[in-house]
Scaffold this active site. Structure first.
Site, PDB file in Angstrom:
ATOM      1  N   HIS A   1       1.516  -2.649  -6.317  1.00  0.00           N
ATOM      2  CA  HIS A   1       1.952  -1.353  -6.862  1.00  0.00           C
ATOM      3  C   HIS A   1       3.358  -1.607  -7.415  1.00  0.00           C
ATOM      4  CE1 HIS A   1      -1.457   0.677  -5.162  1.00  0.00           C
ATOM      5  NE2 HIS A   1      -1.139   0.303  -3.941  1.00  0.00           N
TER       6      HIS A   1
ATOM      7  N   GLU B   1      -3.986  -4.435  -5.375  1.00  0.00           N
ATOM      8  CA  GLU B   1      -3.946  -3.018  -5.775  1.00  0.00           C
ATOM      9  C   GLU B   1      -3.038  -2.834  -6.988  1.00  0.00           C
ATOM     10  OE1 GLU B   1      -3.157  -0.449  -2.402  1.00  0.00           O
ATOM     11  OE2 GLU B   1      -4.145  -1.814  -1.016  1.00  0.00           O
TER      12      GLU B   1
HETATM   13  C1  GLA Z   1      -2.090   1.754  -0.023  1.00  0.00           C
HETATM   14  C2  GLA Z   1      -3.455   1.465   0.559  1.00  0.00           C
HETATM   15  C3  GLA Z   1      -4.555   1.822  -0.379  1.00  0.00           C
HETATM   16  C4  GLA Z   1      -4.311   3.135  -1.075  1.00  0.00           C
HETATM   17  C5  GLA Z   1      -2.968   3.093  -1.741  1.00  0.00           C
HETATM   18  C6  GLA Z   1      -2.621   4.317  -2.544  1.00  0.00           C
HETATM   19  O1  GLA Z   1      -1.633   0.837  -0.863  1.00  0.00           O
HETATM   20  O2  GLA Z   1      -3.620   0.141   0.940  1.00  0.00           O
HETATM   21  O3  GLA Z   1      -5.744   1.908   0.340  1.00  0.00           O
HETATM   22  O4  GLA Z   1      -4.389   4.173  -0.152  1.00  0.00           O
HETATM   23  O5  GLA Z   1      -1.995   2.960  -0.726  1.00  0.00           O
HETATM   24  O6  GLA Z   1      -3.519   5.297  -2.531  1.00  0.00           O
END
Ligand code: GLA
Length: 376
Positions: free
Chosen positions: A258, A286
């Site tokens: 992220h 992610e």
């Molecule tokens: C974290 C979790 C994910 C998701 C994200 C944002 O990174 O690992 O499963 O919930 O937050 O939604």
């Protein structure tokens, strides 16, 4: 976006201003627009094809999106080689009531992946969030004893991993166990996690042991965010080193990704170099890059040429680095398919964090990334 300190944002915003004043800042919005039009006339190579010599490219999905009769299903089939359940494999989704497992939604994603020649990353077995209260508290609201909590953890992990044995190729066994913001490095673990409150870090070690027992062939990952910052990467390094030194079965680190348009090449490379020393596989689990340069920037619901420019710079830098480390990075998963569905959107403030737009068509930044892969 995860928790960032306002100081950090100030530094990062400053870095962006300096950067954009020294580089192709000459690119006016008008020129950018024209360039974007030209780029969009190019033919997009499906992402899974584009990256096939480097790593699996994946997306987080809802079960409803895994349907070939929808645009999402078609985009998944075209572009992605790996799927992660956005929510439906989390503890509160699979075992909301103690002893009653609900498999339908997770099964749907796994079946779609099998039908379409995709791998599945399992997410997640052990987490302080999106886990049912009964895992932590008794009927009086008191925390369980370590023995009770550990037994329940073992049952959850064993049941879930056994069900998807051979179908889920990698598991995020433990998610977000390290404390997030602590420049002095005094606080190592996330101490407000009920898992930690019950038994300290022992649950981390046990979770990996239970997962390996249930499926010896699945790759086992520790997954966290903000892992490219010095205050956190060192803690993750120490954790994984300790687990390995103690013979705990762990195969890799998931860097959630992220990130932001201010993410620096040096933070990425320093982290990847450090984790390389551990001899583990790395997954970017992610990935999403929202278009804003800071939390204070006013929101917009229109994608504009400034956003496009920022994302081209950021995603080009990021993929260039990831490709350089493709000997250890084996999966890069976006936390969504395209800009129509992302956890980062807020009313009046869309994040547009992906390479595919709201109609799941390639954005100009897609072609920028495509070009850099082709140049290799
Ligand atoms: C974290 C979790 C994910 C998701 C994200 C944002 O990174 O690992 O499963 O919930 O937050 O939604």
């Amino acid at each position: 976006m995860k928790i960032y300190s306002s100081n950090l944002w100030t530094i990062l915003a400053f870095a962006l201003v300096v950067f954009s004043c020294t580089d192709p800042a000459e690119v006016t919005p008008e020129l950018e627009d024209k360039k974007d039009d030209k780029d969009q006339a190019e033919v997009a190579i499906p992402l899974r094809e584009l990256f096939k010599d480097y790593f699996l490219i994946g997306a987080a999905v809802t079960p409803q999106q895994t349907d070939l009769g929808t645009a999402h299903g078609q985009a998944l089939k075209t572009h992605y080689a790996s799927l992660t359940a956005e929510n439906v494999m989390k503890p509160d989704a699979l075992q909301r009531v103690k002893g009653q497992f609900t498999w339908d939604n997770a099964d749907r994603i796994v079946q779609f992946a099998k039908n379409n020649n995709m791998k599945v990353r399992g997410h997640t077995l052990t987490w302080h969030s999106q886990s049912p209260d009964w895992m932590f508290y008794d009927e009086n609201g008191d925390l369980h004893t370590p023995e009770v909590a550990m037994k329940q953890l073992e049952e959850h992990i064993t049941t879930v991993v056994s069900r998807y044995k051979g179908d889920v190729y990698a598991w995020d066994v433990v998610n977000e166990a390290m404390f997030d913001w602590d420049p002095n490095g005094q606080i190592i673990y996330r101490e407000d996690s009920p898992w930690y409150k019950i038994m300290g870090p022992a649950y981390i070690d046990s979770a990996f042991v239970y997962a390996r027992r249930a499926d010896p062939d699945a790759k086992l990952f520790y997954n966290d965010y903000n892992s490219i910052f010095s205050w956190k990467r060192n803690k993750i390094y120490d954790l994984v080193k300790r687990l390995k030194d103690n013979g705990i079965p762990i195969d890799g680190i998931g860097l959630q990704g992220h990130w932001s348009v201010n993410t620096t090449e040096s933070d990425l490379r320093t982290t990847l170099n450090l984790f390389r020393e551990l001899g583990v596989e790395l997954h970017i689990t992610e990935l999403d890059i929202p278009v804003y340069a800071s939390n204070d920037e006013p929101g917009s619901t229109e994608y504009n040429s400034t956003f496009s420019f920022r994302q081209k710079v950021a995603y080009s830098m990021i993929f260039n680095v990831l490709l350089d480390y493709s000997d250890i990075i084996t999966n890069v998963t976006f936390w969504g398919i395209g800009d129509d569905h992302t956890w980062l959107d807020k009313p009046g403030r869309k994040a547009f964090p992906f390479l595919l737009d709201e109609e799941l068509k390639p954005k100009p930044v897609y072609f920028e990334v495509q070009k850099l892969v082709q140049k290799r």
